[in-house]
Design an enzyme around this catalytic site. Sequence first.
Site, mmCIF file in Angstrom:
data_model
loop_
_atom_site.group_PDB
_atom_site.id
_atom_site.type_symbol
_atom_site.label_atom_id
_atom_site.label_comp_id
_atom_site.label_asym_id
_atom_site.label_seq_id
_atom_site.Cartn_x
_atom_site.Cartn_y
_atom_site.Cartn_z
ATOM 1 N N GLY A 51 22.188 -2.598 9.195
ATOM 2 C CA GLY A 51 21.493 -1.302 9.291
ATOM 3 C C GLY A 51 20.050 -1.508 9.749
ATOM 4 C CD1 TRP A 59 22.568 1.420 14.858
ATOM 5 C CD2 TRP A 59 20.752 2.363 13.970
ATOM 6 N NE1 TRP A 59 22.514 2.721 15.295
ATOM 7 C CE2 TRP A 59 21.406 3.325 14.764
ATOM 8 C CE3 TRP A 59 19.579 2.726 13.302
ATOM 9 C CZ2 TRP A 59 20.926 4.617 14.905
ATOM 10 C CZ3 TRP A 59 19.102 4.016 13.457
ATOM 11 C CH2 TRP A 59 19.783 4.946 14.249
ATOM 12 C CG HIS A 60 16.431 1.359 11.814
ATOM 13 N ND1 HIS A 60 17.418 1.125 10.890
ATOM 14 C CD2 HIS A 60 16.090 2.656 11.671
ATOM 15 C CE1 HIS A 60 17.649 2.237 10.216
ATOM 16 N NE2 HIS A 60 16.875 3.191 10.670
ATOM 17 N N GLY A 61 16.111 -1.738 15.280
ATOM 18 C CA GLY A 61 15.314 -2.352 16.332
ATOM 19 C C GLY A 61 15.595 -3.825 16.466
ATOM 20 C CG PHE A 72 14.991 3.272 16.022
ATOM 21 C CD1 PHE A 72 14.261 2.153 16.386
ATOM 22 C CD2 PHE A 72 14.491 4.105 15.057
ATOM 23 C CE1 PHE A 72 13.046 1.879 15.788
ATOM 24 C CE2 PHE A 72 13.268 3.831 14.445
ATOM 25 C CZ PHE A 72 12.546 2.725 14.814
#
Lengths: 356, 475
Positions: B323, B326-328, B475
């Site tokens: 997770g 996923w953001h960066g 993102f």
Amino acid sequence: MELRQDEVTTRAVPATGWSAIGGLVLALVVASVTAWEVQMRRLGLRAGDLDDGASHWTVERRKIAAGKHDGVVIHGSSRILFDTDLDVWEELTGRRPIQLALPGTNPRFLLRGFAQDADFSGLVIVGVTPAVFFTDFTTAFPEYLELNTLWLEESPSRRFGHQVGLLLSRRLAFLDDQYRLGTLVDQLDIPDRPGVRRPHMRVWKLSESFDDRQYFLWPRLQTDARLREHAKAVWRLNFGRPVDASRFPAIIDSVREDVEKIRSRGGDVVFVRAPSDGDLYERELSVVPRAATWDPLLERTGSFGIHFEDHADMRGLDVVEMSHLSRESATRFTRAYVAVLVQRYPWLDRRAAAGS
Amino acid sequence: MVFNSLTFVVFFALVLLAHRLPLPWTAKKVNLLVASYLFYAAWNPPFVILLWISTIVDWYIARGIWNAREKSRAVRRAWLLGSLAVNLGFLAFFKYGEFLLQNWQALMASVGVEYVPPAWDIILPVGISFYTFQTMAYTLDVYLGRSKPLDSFLDFSLFVTFFPQLVAGPIVRPGQLVPQFARPVQATRDQMLWGLALMTLGLFMKVVIADSGLAASADAVFGADKPVGFADAWLGTLAFSGQIFCDFAGYSTIAIGSALCLGFALPDNFRMPYAAIGFSDFWRRWHISLSTWLRDYLYIPLGGNRGSEARTYVNLMLTMLLGGLWHGASWTFVVWGGLHGFYLAAERWIRSRTGVQGDPAGAWNRLALALTTYLLVNVTWVFFRAETFEGAARILAGMAGLAAEPAAVLPTVFMIKTGVIVAGMIAIQWLMRRRTLEDVVARAPWWLTGLVVAAMLFAVITTQGSGEAFIYFQF
């Protein structure tokens, strides 16, 4: 495995008097925005002041790429920007330069981008604000750092938004970057801890801008001593920073490279030093002396230059807050420096050429 | 195109107008689809091709999986891998390409091999993480037997592309949205006005609070290239906590409002997250559509809590680490996810040892735990916002009061703004912890609602905003 079946989303609307709310919101917003507009006009803002930004610059830059120009481009910082009257240019030469100077910005990094543009071969006029030009400072506005590529890559959404913004700015005075609600809050004069860069001491509204990026100093600075003194205090702060004189030769060398590239395509570069005054001028004389900056710049780049000190009709002008000319003086200064330019480059005078 | 732009105002007015024309329902859906492609193309036209590829690939692969339902699991899995390869391949190339190259370079250097990767000059398509997760949810649902493939390619295309939530969520599941495309819908007058009120609230959160009220404080502290003191470090971090919430929840609120104006319902994405008591509560309130996606398509398939206790902790940690990623494409995001995984694991361990489930008794206990949760969440935001570990360490040292020769960076006016806004935000979220916005509005006098909406709209108009992109676009 536990499987979940997603349910269709539904949303409840709160049970309340929506028609009455809609009417109240409309009435209050129309009344409050009208009152805000009236107040902003009282403060000297005007509809038609187009509130320049990066998108306005890219429009002008693309004119060059499209060949829609008269062979003259102006680069520089705020002095050549505020102090040049494009209408006078056109009146005297039949040419309307593309105005690409940027406030709070060293023209050198944009000049480099321009030197690399193989399609331009006209005359580049570079305004020199010595305490900016002969330093490694780039810009006070980070968004300008992308300009060398932004004019090519600007999104359709942003281009369209700019056109809508222009449409509104021609009718509403309050649409001004410097008079946004949040900006006004940040400008409150609240004491700060030592060492903190105070938002109160940032540059406030200085100029008005119109079509073709025609800038002039905001007339209110001529009548409002508080704004004028604030601007002077900001210049003392900003231009009070130390300047590294050992960098001058390298900076001049880098400019020479760019000038040579432009010349190799048949173009040319002229430097213009617009007037400054008061203790700001005194400081420029001491930290960026002409003998160590301006003179070697012209000599080593082999360029023609116009320095206000060398021309009687460019002296004694109204430098309102030590750095920029009033509108009337900007017109006089433009008239004076264009006359010198035409003497040096007779081809600039399209009307004379057409008549001969 | 961003919601906080004049372009969107014009675009949305035209879309609303077109949607209210007396046209057949299919024509209205085609209008919405074309508008959605324009919405995306207005940023960078060629990247619409990625949307088309995602749409076509998942449409055919889901049908392939369905048609192979009587065949071996290996065949269905092969189809699924095709979808994952395309969607995750896009992500890997556009979002993680440079990150992977840099790490490969570092790995090679650690074993004495000098490898200089080519310059990586790839633009990240806006919102790619959102729409790839959305299309993957469709294919995964078919693979997992949760749903059948859709019958209408138009409905599926609109589901993938629906402009209100295309680039920053909420990440919608097919079952939540697609059935709404089946029958003609038109917003009622009340839905339209409530939708506009929600859009005003979202714009207020983004333009006035996030961009104008808090961004400068966070930028000043996180952009400082010197140690900062206790007050600056905490205020900068608190400012970012408010900025990211108002930026992202603001976007979701505008998305929900604009969809409602068209007659469609999107799910909530935030429910007063800074009033959470504990971290499992936090993730039921923060970016709900992502946390439920990760739960349903990652945590549960990994085994969830059905294995040993140790395995559950491993699943939790894996889910949160991914997770984070996923953001960066940065290790700082992985640490952010890892910290949340650690918090969730620690909470689970404490609850299992103490037997305390749900909220503790006593208002003061709840408040103390909520504030503790908020403060610990703020520690994670440091890794989310800082661009390097050195930068994060500098802020954390300041927050711990350990910075050597700290510099003052925040102007007083920024400190006041941050303090007032964050305190107000926490108070509102605490008071609305168990209530929805709809409840509050329904109970408030109509004139008060009108007054608040008008004040927000006035603030949006006079603050104007400079069209800053939403943080979550990257993102």
